[in-house]
Design an enzyme around this catalytic site. Structure first.
Site, PDB file in Angstrom:
ATOM      1  N   SER A 128       0.862  -1.179   0.000  1.00 34.56           N
ATOM      2  CA  SER A 128       0.000   0.000   0.000  1.00 34.56           C
ATOM      3  C   SER A 128       0.899   1.229   0.000  1.00 34.56           C
ATOM      4  CB  SER A 128      -0.881  -0.024   1.248  1.00 34.56           C
ATOM      5  OG  SER A 128      -1.178   1.293   1.651  1.00 34.56           O
ATOM      6  N   GLY A 152      -9.562   4.118   6.347  1.00 31.02           N
ATOM      7  CA  GLY A 152      -9.237   5.513   6.631  1.00 31.02           C
ATOM      8  C   GLY A 152      -7.790   5.781   6.993  1.00 31.02           C
ATOM      9  N   PHE A 153      -7.157   4.868   7.700  1.00 33.74           N
ATOM     10  CA  PHE A 153      -5.792   5.135   8.143  1.00 33.74           C
ATOM     11  C   PHE A 153      -4.942   3.874   8.058  1.00 33.74           C
ATOM     12  CE2 PHE A 153      -8.468   8.248  10.194  1.00 33.74           C
ATOM     13  CZ  PHE A 153      -7.758   9.439  10.009  1.00 33.74           C
ATOM     14  N   GLY A 154      -3.664   4.053   7.722  1.00 31.43           N
ATOM     15  CA  GLY A 154      -2.719   2.942   7.801  1.00 31.43           C
ATOM     16  C   GLY A 154      -2.294   2.775   9.253  1.00 31.43           C
ATOM     17  N   GLY A 155      -1.637   1.675   9.538  1.00 32.33           N
ATOM     18  CA  GLY A 155      -1.042   1.483  10.863  1.00 32.33           C
ATOM     19  C   GLY A 155      -2.007   1.068  11.963  1.00 32.33           C
ATOM     20  N   HIS A 171      -7.893   1.540  -4.625  1.00 33.01           N
ATOM     21  CA  HIS A 171      -8.913   1.366  -3.580  1.00 33.01           C
ATOM     22  C   HIS A 171      -9.525   2.734  -3.299  1.00 33.01           C
ATOM     23  CE1 HIS A 171      -9.553   0.174   0.963  1.00 33.01           C
ATOM     24  NE2 HIS A 171     -10.689   0.406   0.335  1.00 33.01           N
ATOM     25  N   MET A 180     -12.092  -5.494   4.543  1.00 35.11           N
ATOM     26  CA  MET A 180     -11.289  -4.593   5.371  1.00 35.11           C
ATOM     27  C   MET A 180     -11.138  -5.205   6.762  1.00 35.11           C
ATOM     28  SD  MET A 180     -10.394  -2.091   3.478  1.00 35.11           S
ATOM     29  CE  MET A 180      -9.613  -1.104   4.761  1.00 35.11           C
ATOM     30  N   ASP A 210      -7.152  -6.245   3.768  1.00 34.74           N
ATOM     31  CA  ASP A 210      -6.437  -4.965   3.850  1.00 34.74           C
ATOM     32  C   ASP A 210      -6.597  -4.367   5.246  1.00 34.74           C
ATOM     33  OD1 ASP A 210      -5.379  -2.429   3.433  1.00 34.74           O
ATOM     34  OD2 ASP A 210      -6.864  -1.824   1.934  1.00 34.74           O
ATOM     35  N   GLY A 211      -5.466  -4.116   5.895  1.00 38.35           N
ATOM     36  CA  GLY A 211      -5.474  -3.441   7.194  1.00 38.35           C
ATOM     37  C   GLY A 211      -4.833  -4.286   8.277  1.00 38.35           C
ATOM     38  N   GLY A 212      -3.706  -3.833   8.784  1.00 35.52           N
ATOM     39  CA  GLY A 212      -3.047  -4.539   9.883  1.00 35.52           C
ATOM     40  C   GLY A 212      -2.487  -5.895   9.483  1.00 35.52           C
ATOM     41  N   HIS A 224      -0.949  -1.172  -4.542  1.00 41.61           N
ATOM     42  CA  HIS A 224      -2.274  -0.855  -4.003  1.00 41.61           C
ATOM     43  C   HIS A 224      -2.287   0.636  -3.645  1.00 41.61           C
ATOM     44  CE1 HIS A 224      -5.994  -1.738  -1.692  1.00 41.61           C
ATOM     45  NE2 HIS A 224      -5.530  -0.855  -0.823  1.00 41.61           N
ATOM     46  N   MET A 274     -11.688   5.068  -1.398  1.00 45.29           N
ATOM     47  CA  MET A 274     -12.433   5.308  -0.153  1.00 45.29           C
ATOM     48  C   MET A 274     -13.040   6.701  -0.274  1.00 45.29           C
ATOM     49  SD  MET A 274      -9.678   3.575   2.387  1.00 45.29           S
ATOM     50  CE  MET A 274      -8.412   3.586   1.142  1.00 45.29           C
ATOM     51  N   MET A 295      -8.450   8.591  -0.609  1.00 44.52           N
ATOM     52  CA  MET A 295      -9.406   8.985   0.447  1.00 44.52           C
ATOM     53  C   MET A 295      -9.812  10.433   0.256  1.00 44.52           C
ATOM     54  SD  MET A 295      -7.611   7.283   3.783  1.00 44.52           S
ATOM     55  CE  MET A 295      -6.628   5.780   3.671  1.00 44.52           C
ATOM     56  N   ASP A 322      -4.333   3.886  -2.144  1.00 46.33           N
ATOM     57  CA  ASP A 322      -5.441   4.233  -1.251  1.00 46.33           C
ATOM     58  C   ASP A 322      -5.880   5.679  -1.473  1.00 46.33           C
ATOM     59  OD1 ASP A 322      -5.860   1.816   0.374  1.00 46.33           O
ATOM     60  OD2 ASP A 322      -3.771   2.153   0.971  1.00 46.33           O
TER      61      ASP A 322
HETATM   62  C1  DX5 Z   1      -6.576   1.653   5.161  1.00 48.93           C
HETATM   63  C2  DX5 Z   1      -5.980   1.343   3.806  1.00 48.93           C
HETATM   64  C3  DX5 Z   1      -4.885   0.330   3.828  1.00 48.93           C
HETATM   65  C4  DX5 Z   1      -3.716   0.688   4.695  1.00 48.93           C
HETATM   66  C5  DX5 Z   1      -2.925  -0.532   5.035  1.00 48.93           C
HETATM   67  O1  DX5 Z   1      -7.743   2.380   5.037  1.00 48.93           O
HETATM   68  O2  DX5 Z   1      -6.969   0.846   2.944  1.00 48.93           O
HETATM   69  O3  DX5 Z   1      -4.489  -0.017   2.509  1.00 48.93           O
HETATM   70  O4  DX5 Z   1      -2.876   1.612   4.119  1.00 48.93           O
HETATM   71  O5  DX5 Z   1      -1.920  -0.153   5.907  1.00 48.93           O
HETATM   72  P1  DX5 Z   1      -1.450  -1.073   7.120  1.00 48.93           P
HETATM   73  O6  DX5 Z   1      -0.898  -2.329   6.510  1.00 48.93           O
HETATM   74  O7  DX5 Z   1      -0.424  -0.249   7.792  1.00 48.93           O
HETATM   75  O8  DX5 Z   1      -2.665  -1.344   7.977  1.00 48.93           O
HETATM   76 ZN    ZN Z   2      -6.435  -0.058   0.926  1.00 48.16          ZN
END
Ligand code: DX5
Ligand code: ZN
Length: 231
Positions: A20, A154-157, A78, A149, A184-186, A45, A80, A49, A47
């Site tokens: 991502s 909305g946010f990475g990490g 993706h 999801m 996707d996510g974590g 990928h 959002m 937003m 993102d």
């Molecule tokens: C979250 C995004 C993800 C995100 C993944 O809304 O869709 O693609 O960036 O990041 P990590 O792997 O850090 O959760």
């Molecule tokens: Zn994503």
């Protein structure tokens, strides 16, 4: 319209890890892209937003186009964003190969997926943690990819929500085998194995690659972990 070759190839290549691009260096995209390509990336990928559908704001068509200019690898976009149907043609023109919309953000999912395919891209539907899989099952025939999801978009990490595993299993029973199930996510070394075991094919990874010093090592370890379960 026939399924695009890149998608068929990547579907067969599962498990596939898609980095991502949320945490890359936007002032030096080319370097991060080349580093990720040499580390083993087979697709990116992206993102997008809009500060409406999700509270965060990232980037739009110009950055997708800038990434397009730096790589020949497929771009999995993706969205959002609220009412993404307004911008499908723009993202396709900017270089998106696959476009994923959120079920929660569209007025008519089946129609939107058909529009994406009509543009020559692959069509994906994403569902947030609170959206049940069966809500989108009626659109399964028109969709190439289902994105589960494992965090609120909305946010990475963020931390992986284990409830996603049951949804992946359910998706594998409700969706045809040719539909890719993406998570996707974590997703990291601790969680990727369970996702693979539950039946996910493609894994979006942000922090567990882009937050590491050695992308190649991160890629190799994650792939080995996913592969171990699938084989
Ligand atoms: C979250 C995004 C993800 C995100 C993944 O809304 O869709 O693609 O960036 O990041 P990590 O792997 O850090 O959760
Ligand atoms: Zn994503």
């Amino acid at each position: 319209m026939a399924t695009p070759d890149w998608f068929v190839q990547l579907r067969h290549a599962a498990p596939v890890i898609l980095p991502s691009m949320l945490q890359c260096d936007f002032a030096d995209l080319r370097t991060d892209i080349k580093r990720l390509e040499s580390a083993g990336a087979k697709a990116f990928h992206l993102d997008v937003m809009d500060g409406q559908f999700v509270p965060n704001f990232t980037y739009g068509m110009p950055i997708v186009a800038a990434i397009r200019a730096c790589t020949k690898l497929p771009l999995d976009v993706h969205l959002m964003i609220d009412r993404p149907e307004r911008y499908l043609a723009n993202f396709r023109a900017a270089g998106a190969d696959g476009i994923t919309v959120h079920a929660e953000a569209v007025e008519n999912l089946t129609k939107t997926l058909a529009e994406i395919r009509g543009l020559g891209a692959t069509a994906g539907v994403a569902i947030n943690p609170d959206t049940p899989v069966d809500l989108v099952a009626s659109s399964a025939a028109g969709c190439d990819l289902l994105l589960i999801m494992s965090v609120q978009a909305g946010f990475g990490g963020q931390s992986f929500r284990p409830q996603a595993l049951e949804k992946i299993r359910q998706a594998r029973t409700l969706f045809p085998p040719e539909c890719v199930v993406q998570v996707d996510g974590g997703v990291n070394l601790q969680t990727i194995g369970c996702c693979a075991e539950a039946g996910a094919n493609w894994f979006v990874v942000g922090s567990a690659i882009l937050g590491q010093v050695d992308y190649a090592e991160a890629f190799a370890k994650l792939s080995a972990q996913a592969q171990k379960i699938i084989e």
